[in-house]
Design a protein around this motif. Structure first.
Motif, mmCIF file in Angstrom:
data_model
loop_
_atom_site.group_PDB
_atom_site.id
_atom_site.type_symbol
_atom_site.label_atom_id
_atom_site.label_comp_id
_atom_site.label_asym_id
_atom_site.label_seq_id
_atom_site.Cartn_x
_atom_site.Cartn_y
_atom_site.Cartn_z
ATOM 1 N N GLN A 78 19.712 39.642 49.453
ATOM 2 C CA GLN A 78 20.846 40.577 49.378
ATOM 3 C C GLN A 78 21.029 41.181 47.986
ATOM 4 N N PRO A 79 20.069 41.998 47.556
ATOM 5 C CA PRO A 79 20.207 42.635 46.239
ATOM 6 C C PRO A 79 21.339 43.669 46.254
ATOM 7 N N ARG A 80 21.939 43.854 45.107
ATOM 8 C CA ARG A 80 22.919 44.922 44.930
ATOM 9 C C ARG A 80 22.218 46.024 44.172
ATOM 10 N N SER A 81 22.144 47.211 44.763
ATOM 11 C CA SER A 81 21.467 48.348 44.142
ATOM 12 C C SER A 81 22.473 49.392 43.731
ATOM 13 N N GLN A 82 22.164 50.061 42.626
ATOM 14 C CA GLN A 82 22.990 51.162 42.143
ATOM 15 C C GLN A 82 22.060 52.270 41.665
ATOM 16 N N PRO A 83 22.383 53.521 41.954
ATOM 17 C CA PRO A 83 21.574 54.602 41.401
ATOM 18 C C PRO A 83 21.742 54.677 39.888
ATOM 19 N N GLY A 84 20.768 55.301 39.233
ATOM 20 C CA GLY A 84 20.878 55.532 37.784
ATOM 21 C C GLY A 84 20.395 54.444 37.035
ATOM 22 N N LEU A 108 8.530 50.486 41.267
ATOM 23 C CA LEU A 108 8.380 49.039 41.213
ATOM 24 C C LEU A 108 9.697 48.354 41.575
ATOM 25 N N LEU A 109 10.797 48.827 41.030
ATOM 26 C CA LEU A 109 12.095 48.218 41.300
ATOM 27 C C LEU A 109 12.496 48.423 42.767
ATOM 28 N N GLU A 110 12.157 49.566 43.338
ATOM 29 C CA GLU A 110 12.418 49.795 44.765
ATOM 30 C C GLU A 110 11.648 48.780 45.612
ATOM 31 N N LYS A 111 10.401 48.522 45.243
ATOM 32 C CA LYS A 111 9.600 47.523 45.961
ATOM 33 C C LYS A 111 10.205 46.135 45.820
ATOM 34 N N LEU A 112 10.702 45.800 44.621
ATOM 35 C CA LEU A 112 11.340 44.498 44.421
ATOM 36 C C LEU A 112 12.594 44.386 45.283
ATOM 37 N N ALA A 113 13.399 45.439 45.333
ATOM 38 C CA ALA A 113 14.610 45.422 46.165
ATOM 39 C C ALA A 113 14.244 45.224 47.634
ATOM 40 N N ASP A 114 13.181 45.892 48.105
ATOM 41 C CA ASP A 114 12.733 45.721 49.488
ATOM 42 C C ASP A 114 12.259 44.288 49.737
ATOM 43 N N ALA A 115 11.493 43.740 48.786
ATOM 44 C CA ALA A 115 11.007 42.361 48.920
ATOM 45 C C ALA A 115 12.179 41.380 48.928
ATOM 46 N N ALA A 116 13.169 41.636 48.096
ATOM 47 C CA ALA A 116 14.348 40.770 48.046
ATOM 48 C C ALA A 116 15.100 40.815 49.377
ATOM 49 N N THR A 117 15.261 42.006 49.929
ATOM 50 C CA THR A 117 15.955 42.157 51.208
ATOM 51 C C THR A 117 15.205 41.426 52.310
ATOM 52 N N SER A 118 13.881 41.554 52.321
ATOM 53 C CA SER A 118 13.093 40.895 53.365
ATOM 54 C C SER A 118 13.168 39.368 53.245
ATOM 55 N N ILE A 167 28.255 27.796 32.065
ATOM 56 C CA ILE A 167 27.646 26.977 31.002
ATOM 57 C C ILE A 167 27.212 25.618 31.545
ATOM 58 N N ASP A 168 27.661 25.281 32.752
ATOM 59 C CA ASP A 168 27.359 23.972 33.329
ATOM 60 C C ASP A 168 26.155 23.975 34.260
ATOM 61 N N THR A 169 25.659 25.168 34.641
ATOM 62 C CA THR A 169 24.543 25.256 35.588
ATOM 63 C C THR A 169 23.527 26.271 35.083
ATOM 64 N N ASP A 170 22.417 26.359 35.790
ATOM 65 C CA ASP A 170 21.388 27.361 35.493
ATOM 66 C C ASP A 170 21.543 28.594 36.377
ATOM 67 N N GLU A 171 22.711 28.756 36.995
ATOM 68 C CA GLU A 171 22.957 29.906 37.859
ATOM 69 C C GLU A 171 22.997 31.179 37.012
ATOM 70 N N ARG A 172 22.292 32.215 37.517
ATOM 71 C CA ARG A 172 22.191 33.477 36.771
ATOM 72 C C ARG A 172 22.309 34.676 37.687
ATOM 73 N N LYS A 173 22.842 35.737 37.116
ATOM 74 C CA LYS A 173 22.709 37.062 37.699
ATOM 75 C C LYS A 173 21.568 37.705 36.910
ATOM 76 N N ILE A 174 20.631 38.309 37.608
ATOM 77 C CA ILE A 174 19.515 38.961 36.935
ATOM 78 C C ILE A 174 19.629 40.454 37.217
ATOM 79 N N LYS A 175 19.894 41.208 36.156
ATOM 80 C CA LYS A 175 20.043 42.657 36.279
ATOM 81 C C LYS A 175 18.712 43.322 35.947
ATOM 82 N N PHE A 176 18.276 44.176 36.850
ATOM 83 C CA PHE A 176 17.058 44.950 36.660
ATOM 84 C C PHE A 176 17.461 46.420 36.566
ATOM 85 N N GLU A 225 20.669 44.046 41.149
ATOM 86 C CA GLU A 225 21.104 42.722 40.701
ATOM 87 C C GLU A 225 20.693 41.692 41.743
ATOM 88 N N LEU A 226 20.097 40.607 41.267
ATOM 89 C CA LEU A 226 19.759 39.467 42.119
ATOM 90 C C LEU A 226 20.411 38.228 41.521
#
Length: 171
Positions: free
Chosen positions: A165-171, A151-161, A132-141, A4-5
């Motif tokens: 602060q991505p939230r990762s979950q197995p499965g 690919l998702l592991e690479k995105l999580a690494d890029a986000a961390t760098s 509903i008042d902003t464009d703020e989003r949680k994006i779940k991958f 999640e980002l």
């Protein structure tokens, strides 16, 4: 694997998509899920920017499929909103990820829940508005299959760098 980002506005949503686009390889399948106005097309616009596509990207709600061959990789932007699952089969969408009739590129499908069959290897992207008042989003991958999990592991690494602060979950 799930990640999640958070994006504070539409520009941040596009920046996340742009970073993802730089990690994409030919054959990537992105399934975009979410309600009307959730940010699916905004996300694909960021993908286009990250793939160096100069053409303006809009939702192909009425054309169903827009093809962009002018970037680092071809982008096939598909919108199934106006179709029932029973109608989708006649589009022969699998030809876009088989690479036989079209150059292998990135397939981004909005309203992917209308696909009549489930795919074995893909990255699902779900922008979720937080207000509903902003464009703020949680994006779940969430990734399915080896290629898209990497690919998702690479995105999580890029986000961390980048300090996202991505939230990762197995499965």
């Amino acid at each position: 694997m799930q990640v999640e980002l958070y994006a504070v506005n539409a520009e941040a949503t596009q920046t996340i998509a742009e970073v993802l686009a730089q990690l994409l390889e030919p054959g990537a399948i992105l399934l975009l899920k979410g309600n009307l106005g959730s940010g699916k097309t905004t996300f694909v616009q960021g993908l286009g920017r990250g793939l160096n596509i100069k053409a303006g990207i809009t939702s192909p709600t009425f054309t169903l499929i827009d093809e962009y061959h002018c970037g680092r990789l071809p982008l096939y932007h598909i919108d199934l909103y106006r179709l029932e699952s029973s109608q989708v089969g006649s589009l022969h969408l699998q030809e876009y990820w088989r690479g036989a009739d079209f150059p292998l590129g990135v397939v981004a499908i909005e309203w992917a829940e209308r696909l009549p069959t489930s795919l074995q290897d893909y990255l699902q992207i779900e922008p979720i508005p937080l207000s509903i008042d902003t464009d703020e989003r949680k994006i779940k991958f969430s990734a399915r299959g080896e290629a898209h999990t990497k690919l998702l592991e690479k995105l999580a690494d890029a986000a961390t760098s980048r300090g996202w602060q991505p939230r990762s979950q197995p499965g």
